[in-house]
Write an enzyme that holds these catalytic residues in place. Structure first.
Site, PDB file in Angstrom:
ATOM      1  N   ASN A 154       0.800  -1.233   0.000  1.00 55.45           N
ATOM      2  CA  ASN A 154       0.000   0.000   0.000  1.00 55.45           C
ATOM      3  C   ASN A 154       0.832   1.283   0.000  1.00 55.45           C
ATOM      4  OD1 ASN A 154       0.699  -0.270   2.705  1.00 55.45           O
ATOM      5  ND2 ASN A 154      -1.207   0.637   3.418  1.00 55.45           N
ATOM      6  N   LYS A 177      12.443  -7.703   0.764  1.00 56.79           N
ATOM      7  CA  LYS A 177      11.392  -8.401   0.011  1.00 56.79           C
ATOM      8  C   LYS A 177      10.173  -7.492  -0.085  1.00 56.79           C
ATOM      9  CE  LYS A 177       7.804 -10.846   0.781  1.00 56.79           C
ATOM     10  NZ  LYS A 177       7.004 -10.431  -0.384  1.00 56.79           N
ATOM     11  N   GLY A 230       2.839  -4.796   7.630  1.00 53.57           N
ATOM     12  CA  GLY A 230       1.817  -5.587   6.950  1.00 53.57           C
ATOM     13  C   GLY A 230       0.690  -5.898   7.906  1.00 53.57           C
ATOM     14  N   SER A 231       0.026  -7.014   7.656  1.00 53.21           N
ATOM     15  CA  SER A 231      -1.172  -7.319   8.446  1.00 53.21           C
ATOM     16  C   SER A 231      -0.806  -7.898   9.814  1.00 53.21           C
ATOM     17  CB  SER A 231      -2.041  -8.308   7.675  1.00 53.21           C
ATOM     18  OG  SER A 231      -1.328  -9.514   7.515  1.00 53.21           O
ATOM     19  N   ASN A 232      -1.758  -7.805  10.701  1.00 53.46           N
ATOM     20  CA  ASN A 232      -1.559  -8.258  12.062  1.00 53.46           C
ATOM     21  C   ASN A 232      -1.276  -9.757  12.134  1.00 53.46           C
ATOM     22  OD1 ASN A 232      -2.810  -9.354  14.707  1.00 53.46           O
ATOM     23  ND2 ASN A 232      -2.369  -7.203  15.107  1.00 53.46           N
ATOM     24  N   GLY A 235       2.208 -10.513  10.888  1.00 54.26           N
ATOM     25  CA  GLY A 235       3.168  -9.966  11.853  1.00 54.26           C
ATOM     26  C   GLY A 235       3.305 -10.827  13.093  1.00 54.26           C
ATOM     27  N   GLU A 252       5.041  -3.148  12.219  1.00 50.91           N
ATOM     28  CA  GLU A 252       4.071  -2.061  12.021  1.00 50.91           C
ATOM     29  C   GLU A 252       2.873  -2.683  11.314  1.00 50.91           C
ATOM     30  OE1 GLU A 252       4.306   0.737  13.362  1.00 50.91           O
ATOM     31  OE2 GLU A 252       6.438   0.802  13.832  1.00 50.91           O
ATOM     32  N   CYS A 286      -2.910   2.181   6.440  1.00 53.36           N
ATOM     33  CA  CYS A 286      -2.961   1.696   7.828  1.00 53.36           C
ATOM     34  C   CYS A 286      -3.573   2.749   8.734  1.00 53.36           C
ATOM     35  CB  CYS A 286      -1.576   1.313   8.289  1.00 53.36           C
ATOM     36  SG  CYS A 286      -0.360   2.574   7.962  1.00 53.36           S
ATOM     37  N   GLU A 387     -10.283  -4.416  10.869  1.00 54.36           N
ATOM     38  CA  GLU A 387      -9.743  -3.619   9.761  1.00 54.36           C
ATOM     39  C   GLU A 387     -10.357  -4.100   8.443  1.00 54.36           C
ATOM     40  OE1 GLU A 387      -5.551  -4.086   8.587  1.00 54.36           O
ATOM     41  OE2 GLU A 387      -5.350  -1.908   8.693  1.00 54.36           O
TER      42      GLU A 387
HETATM   43  P1  NAD Z   1       0.511  -8.772   4.401  1.00 59.43           P
HETATM   44  O1  NAD Z   1       0.763  -9.079   5.846  1.00 59.43           O
HETATM   45  O2  NAD Z   1      -0.329  -9.705   3.634  1.00 59.43           O
HETATM   46  O3  NAD Z   1       1.893  -8.677   3.599  1.00 59.43           O
HETATM   47  C1  NAD Z   1       2.925  -7.804   3.998  1.00 59.43           C
HETATM   48  C2  NAD Z   1       4.248  -8.381   3.531  1.00 59.43           C
HETATM   49  O4  NAD Z   1       4.500  -9.576   4.254  1.00 59.43           O
HETATM   50  C3  NAD Z   1       4.267  -8.752   2.046  1.00 59.43           C
HETATM   51  O5  NAD Z   1       5.533  -8.449   1.505  1.00 59.43           O
HETATM   52  C4  NAD Z   1       4.045 -10.252   2.091  1.00 59.43           C
HETATM   53  O6  NAD Z   1       4.536 -10.935   0.962  1.00 59.43           O
HETATM   54  C5  NAD Z   1       4.807 -10.635   3.351  1.00 59.43           C
HETATM   55  N1  NAD Z   1       4.404 -11.920   3.936  1.00 59.43           N
HETATM   56  C6  NAD Z   1       3.200 -12.542   3.830  1.00 59.43           C
HETATM   57  N2  NAD Z   1       3.233 -13.728   4.490  1.00 59.43           N
HETATM   58  C7  NAD Z   1       4.478 -13.856   5.027  1.00 59.43           C
HETATM   59  C8  NAD Z   1       5.120 -14.846   5.815  1.00 59.43           C
HETATM   60  N3  NAD Z   1       4.498 -15.959   6.185  1.00 59.43           N
HETATM   61  N4  NAD Z   1       6.406 -14.648   6.198  1.00 59.43           N
HETATM   62  C9  NAD Z   1       7.049 -13.516   5.847  1.00 59.43           C
HETATM   63  N5  NAD Z   1       6.497 -12.540   5.082  1.00 59.43           N
HETATM   64  C10 NAD Z   1       5.220 -12.694   4.688  1.00 59.43           C
HETATM   65  O7  NAD Z   1      -0.078  -7.292   4.364  1.00 59.43           O
HETATM   66  P2  NAD Z   1      -0.576  -6.469   3.081  1.00 59.43           P
HETATM   67  O8  NAD Z   1      -1.941  -6.926   2.734  1.00 59.43           O
HETATM   68  O9  NAD Z   1       0.470  -6.456   2.032  1.00 59.43           O
HETATM   69  O10 NAD Z   1      -0.642  -4.981   3.687  1.00 59.43           O
HETATM   70  C11 NAD Z   1      -1.772  -4.444   4.282  1.00 59.43           C
HETATM   71  C12 NAD Z   1      -1.595  -4.429   5.789  1.00 59.43           C
HETATM   72  O11 NAD Z   1      -0.464  -3.652   6.137  1.00 59.43           O
HETATM   73  C13 NAD Z   1      -2.765  -3.776   6.502  1.00 59.43           C
HETATM   74  O12 NAD Z   1      -3.101  -4.517   7.648  1.00 59.43           O
HETATM   75  C14 NAD Z   1      -2.209  -2.412   6.887  1.00 59.43           C
HETATM   76  O13 NAD Z   1      -2.848  -1.808   7.980  1.00 59.43           O
HETATM   77  C15 NAD Z   1      -0.784  -2.746   7.176  1.00 59.43           C
HETATM   78  N6  NAD Z   1       0.067  -1.546   7.115  1.00 59.43           N
HETATM   79  C16 NAD Z   1       0.595  -1.059   8.291  1.00 59.43           C
HETATM   80  C17 NAD Z   1       1.380   0.078   8.285  1.00 59.43           C
HETATM   81  C18 NAD Z   1       1.979   0.623   9.558  1.00 59.43           C
HETATM   82  O14 NAD Z   1       2.993   1.295   9.480  1.00 59.43           O
HETATM   83  N7  NAD Z   1       1.403   0.362  10.719  1.00 59.43           N
HETATM   84  C19 NAD Z   1       1.627   0.726   7.076  1.00 59.43           C
HETATM   85  C20 NAD Z   1       1.081   0.210   5.896  1.00 59.43           C
HETATM   86  C21 NAD Z   1       0.307  -0.943   5.931  1.00 59.43           C
END
Ligand code: NAD
Length: 497
Positions: A154, A177, A230-232, A235, A252, A286, A387
């Protein structure tokens, strides 16, 4: 400048070489459904090759004086500036956000480059009195070594700069990555690092899935830090794995951010703030506002004003300057948003606007969703707790300031909150009592500046921050150094006169 990408097949950057992968997948423009480029689906062996290159390069880089390391970041900043318009267009093509916002995101990277370059002449440690005579004591930051960055789609360039620039200036090497949905910004930023003269192997880009490449990074013993946005759910799993490896991890994650509108608020200003925070980036931020906690005495007025403002929102391809709301990243996100519309209706919230997919005319091959407004939502409904990550906002009426704060804090996330009021006492109480990492007064929930810490409490993070000087804590260790110039053995805590 033309919007050109100089390849149809992206490659990984490993030790300064562009290495093609055996397998790849298509990157789709969410506005048109067209393929833009092929992105590698790399393997864990590729991750290991990148780590070996990074380890070798980092040893030399750590010995380069930090002000000289910073020189590279200044050049990166100027190159981002020179390429701003071209990068912004490519960003809109791969991510969908409207061009004005894409320019804003690239600008964030430029700001971050100049800010972190300045840290090359600071990176402050402490000098402090020693407890013994003829002894000197200090602390200094040292690089961790090889760090792993895992970033979402995003904010494909801004978040990468929040993480990679402090890592680089502090003397680390990076394995990055990016999300497979948005690899073009990673490719372009990597080329800018090269052009700026960053030594080979300091930034390595490995494209691929989270399950394969992301997981291999988390498991790799020689990557000592994982910085993830990324997503909760993802994470939490990463943190558990990092715990097993005693690896530092900065998370984050998501948000369920609210704008509070009190009865004394400037309602027109509040509406502008809500519309910008809720529907900017089609709600895929986010920090997006997905709850409006409104004093019941102004609820109806606010609803009317919001509906009028939402009628002005144009939805379409973000490359068109007149468009205000771009597409949703992919079909599965559209399905998720649709599911939440049904959940909201079933829970008894009242749908005032939107709530449907847009697929007529020029929008037929893209992923578009109408800006959506629910009202009379209750704080414990799923649409007010979870979310959604789309252009959906729910109004929750409350009877007092105290109730507004309670409702704001009733979610499992803690990223951003905002209050519109003219009462100075409430302003100070709100900034004290809102339990999020970011608080806005008389502004929406979005709009962070890069020299302040970015991140949140509770389910949003694990205590670290991106950007700001605080980001350096993720990419450095502290070393305490004692110099005894007494010429004799002096024992701390024992030989004190
Ligand atoms: P996601 O968790 O699906 O993916 C994020 C990253 O993690 C991607 O590069 C993905 O390929 C990688 N990933 C996925 N599975 C993994 C695993 N098992 N091991 C290691 N890496 C893995 O999230 P998304 O859909 O790409 O992003 C949207 C989310 O990010 C929303 O929840 C949003 O709120 C959050 N976000 C948070 C912030 C912040 O700073 N707090 C900023 C932007 C987005």
């Amino acid at each position: 400048m033309a919007t050109v990408l100089d390849t149809k097949n992206l490659a990984n950057l490993i030790g300064g070489e562009w290495v093609p992968a055996e397998k790849s997948t298509a990157v789709i423009n969410p506005a048109t459904g067209e393929e833009i480029v092929q992105v590698p689906l790399s393997t864990k062996e590729t991750v290991d090759q990148a780590v070996q290159a990074a380890k070798a390069a980092q040893k030399e880089w750590a010995l380069v004086p930090a002000p000289q390391r910073a020189e590279v970041l200044y050049r990166v900043g100027y190159l981002l500036k020179e390429n701003k318009e071209r990068l912004s267009k490519l960003l809109t093509m791969e991510n969908g956000k409207v061009i004005e916002e894409a320019r804003g995101e690239v600008q964030e990277g430029i700001d971050m480059a100049f800010y972190m370059a300045g840290e090359g002449r600071r990176l402050f440690g402490q000098t402090t009195p020693a407890e013994l005579k003829d002894k000197f004591a200090m602390s200094q930051r040292v690089p961790v070594g090889v760090v792993g960055l895992i970033t979402p789609w995003n904010f494909p360039i801004a978040i990468a700069t929040w993480k990679s620039f402090p890592a680089i200036v502090a003397g680390n090497a990076v394995i990055w990555k990016p999300a497979t949905e948005t690899p073009i910004m990673a490719y372009e930023l990597a080329k800018i690092f090269e052009e700026a003269g960053l030594p080979k192997g300091i930034v390595n880009v490995v494209f691929g899935s989270g399950q394969e490449v992301g997981d291999a990074m988390v498991q790799h013993e020689d990557i000592r830090v994982i910085s993830f946005t990324g997503s909760n759910e993802t994470g939490r799993n990463i943190a558990a794995e990092c715990g097993r490896h005693l690896k530092k991890v900065s998370l984050e994650m998501g948000g369920k951010n609210a704008v509070i509108v009190m009865e004394d608020a400037d309602l027109d200003l509040a509406v502008e703030g809500i519309v910008w925070s809720a529907f900017g980036t089609s709600g895929q931020r986010c920090t997006a506002c997905s709850r409006v906690i409104v004093h019941e005495s102004v609820k109806e007025k606010l609803e009317q004003k919001l509906l009028t403002a939402m009628e002005q929102l144009t939805v379409g391809n973000g490359l068109d300057e007149s468009i205000k709301v771009g597409p949703i990243i992919n079909k599965s996100s559209i399905e998720k948003i649709n599911r939440y519309i049904e959940i909201g209706k079933d829970e008894g919230a009242k749908l005032l606007a939107g709530g449907y997919v847009l697929n007529e005319g020029e929008m037929k091959d893209g992923n578009y969703f109408a800006p959506t407004l629910f009202t009379d939502a209750k704080s414990d409904m799923r649409i007010a707790q979870e979310e959604i990550f789309g252009p959906v906002v729910s109004l929750i009426p409350v009877g007092s300031f105290e109730e507004a704060i309670k409702v704001n804090n009733s979610v499992s996330y803690g990223l951003s909150s905002s209050i519109f009021t003219k009462d100075v006492n409430r302003v100070f109480k709100a900034q004290r009592d809102l339990d999020t990492g970011i608080v806005y007064i008389n502004a929406g929930t979005t709009g962070a500046e890069i020299h302040l810490p970015f991140g949140g409490s509770k389910g949003t993070g694990n205590g670290h921050r991106d950007s700001g000087v605080q980001a350096l804590d993720v990419y450095t260790e502290w070393k305490a150094v004692y110099v005894d110039f007494s010429g004799k053995l002096q024992r701390a805590q024992i030989d004190v006169e």
